[in-house]
Structures are given as structure tokens and as C-alpha cells.
Design an enzyme around this catalytic site. Structure first.
Site: not given
Ligand code: 13P
Length: 283
Positions: A82, A181-182, A210-212
Site C-alpha cells: 500500500d 483517510h480515516g 479512505g473508505a472507513s
Molecule cells: P481509511 O483510512 O479510511 O481506513 O482508508 C484506508 C486506506 O485508504 C489505505 O490505503
């Protein structure tokens, strides 16, 4: 079991709207938890880690954990690097047997991003791995939620995206369309028109970082517009930490680390299964 080599799973995900989850792992428990979720769900999954997890666990140690878990599993698992800015880091992963890598030149001027990404693509091809790259910049921290806000000026431009993919030959493109992100205090709203324009302009599957915490209807909107890989980290981190918090009182009297870490692992599996479920519904 064979690792998930090649782009077939990614392309199948793009064709059906059932995106491939890219889950970030930091340690033994999260690697095992993600593997268990893939086995229970019977869905292909990517175990991924980048600079933050590597700094914490050690690149070799974490690579070996993920590759070993994926290799022994009955599930279809890819092992993915990643967010890498470093061609040497990419080479180490490719030589270890990673099935895909992400080169992140999104901080660079367009031409330099193309140049760096093209080098990564050449290296990956030599090892039979596929490559994700990023155009446009995402706000937020990859390892700690900072309540980030997307910047309109850093969003991906469809015309540039088409040129970028044609010039570099990448297999998947991560886009900035309002995602961050996050976790965020206010629910994220994606620019779905922009996403549709990018999807129409580029021939490769799109990746949503950033799907969280992303509202379900936003996620579904993204899946309907070419997103075939969805990255989730913070939701798994939160599940891990909440389980540690909840089980610490029981664990402390007997110094029961096995009980505590098992609870954390189960919580991450449950969180990953929830994400897989959200991503697995046919459009
Ligand atoms: P989150 O930070 O929204 O969980 O996204 C993770 C991500 O995009 C890792 O590359």
C-alpha cells in the site's frame, strides 16, 4: 492455495460491482483476522501494508507474515504493498512474492508522477505483479484518524487521468473524489459526477482509498462508477482497539495476553466481514 496473482479478480470485481477489499494489516493478529474473514466470506481479499505498518513491525517480518498467511489459506488472497513512494521498497516486496504494489506519486508534479509510476510498472511486470497508482491527493493520515477534510483543488481530473493511465500502463488507478483517510466528524460526500467522468475516461478499474466510515449510499455510488478496489484501515483499527479496551479488565488480573489478543483478532475479523458484506452485493 495459490496466491491471487494477476488482475482477473480485480477485473471481475469491476465487471460485477463487487469490489475487492484492500485491508491494512499491522501485526500477526490483523493478518490472521483478515485471512479468517476472507475464508469465512469465501471472497477474494487483499492483505496490504505500507510504510506505517512496515515502520512498526519491520518490512521483512510483516511481509513474511502476510505471504505465509495467504499462502497457507484456503481463501483467495493477494498480498499488496500500500502507498509506496520508494522503488527500492517496491522491489523488495516484488522479490518476496507480492502479487501487487501501489506506487504513490500523488505528491509529485504530473510529469514526475508519470515518470515514477512508469518505473514501478516496469519493475512489477518483471515479477508478474500488477500496479496501482494514484492521481490527485487524499487528505488525512494513513495510520491515525485526523478528522481530515477533502480539498477540492487536489481532486483527480478525468482528462489527466486518461493521459496518466495511457502513459504509465498502470492496472488500477486510485482517485481523489472527496474521499479522505480515516474517520471524519461530518459524513463524507463523494463527487460522484467526477468519479463517473474518470470512469468514462480511463480503461482500468478505479480504487477508492479512505473508505472507513463512508456512508453506504456513497459507497454504492462509487461501486456503480468503476471502483473495483476499496481500501479500509481505520475501521479495522477501531475494532481492534475497542476490543482491547473492552477485554482489558478481564485480561489484566491474570496478565492474559492470549485472551486479549484473541478478542482483538475476532473483532477485526467481524469488522472485515462487515466491509466484505457491504462490497459483495451485486449492483
Ligand atoms: P481509511 O483510512 O479510511 O481506513 O482508508 C484506508 C486506506 O485508504 C489505505 O490505503
Amino acid at each position: 492455495m495459490m496466491l491471487l496473482h494477476g488482475t482477473d479478480a480485480l477485473k471481475a470485481a469491476a465487471a460485477t460491482g463487487q469490489a475487492l477489499p484492500g485491508f491494512v494489516a499491522y501485526n500477526l493478529e490483523t493478518v490472521q483476522a483478515i485471512t479468517a474473514a476472507a475464508e469465512i466470506a469465501g471472497r477474494p481479499v487483499l492483505i496490504q501494508a505500507g510504510a506505517g505498518p512496515f515502520r512498526y513491525a519491520g518490512q521483512q517480518a510483516l511481509m513474511r507474515l502476510a505471504l505465509d498467511a495467504a499462502d497457507r489459506s484456503t481463501a483467495r488472497l493477494g498480498v499488496h504493498l500500500d502507498h509506496s513512494r520508494d522503488l527500492d521498497e517496491i522491489t523488495v516486496c516484488l522479490e518476496a512474492g507480492y502479487t501487487s504494489v501501489m506506487i504513490d506519486g500523488s505528491h509529485l508534479p504530473f510529469a514526475e508522477n508519470i515518470a515514477l509510476t512508469s518505473q514501478a510498472v516496469r519493475r512489477a511486470r518483471d515479477h508478474g505483479a500488477w500496479v496501482e497508482a494514484e492521481l490527485g491527493a487524499l487528505a488525512g493520515d494513513e495510520d491515525v484518524s485526523t478528522d481530515a477534510v477533502a480539498s477540492a483543488t487536489a481532486m483527480t481530473d478525468a482528462r489527466q487521468a486518461a493521459e496518466f493511465v495511457a502513459e504509465t500502463g498502470v492496472d488500477a488507478l486510485a482517485v481523489a473524489v472527496g474521499n479522505v483517510h480515516g474517520f471524519t466528524r461530518e459524513p463524507v460526500r463523494l463527487d460522484l459526477d467526477r468519479l463517473a467522468a474518470i470512469h468514462a475516461a480511463v480503461p482500468v478499474p478505479l480504487v477508492l482509498h479512505g473508505a472507513s466510515g463512508l456512508p453506504t449510499e456513497q459507497l454504492r455510488g462509487a461501486l456503480a462508477r468503476g471502483v473495483a478496489k476499496v481500501n479500509v484501515n481505520a475501521e479495522l483499527r477501531r475494532a481492534y482497539l475497542e476490543a482491547v479496551r473492552d477485554h482489558l479488565p478481564d485480561a489484566l488480573p491474570g496478565s492474559d495476553v492470549v485472551g486479549l489478543w484473541s478478542a482483538a483478532r475476532e473483532a477485526v475479523t467481524a469488522a472485515a466481514l462487515t466491509v466484505i458484506d457491504r462490497l459483495s452485493t451485486n449492483l
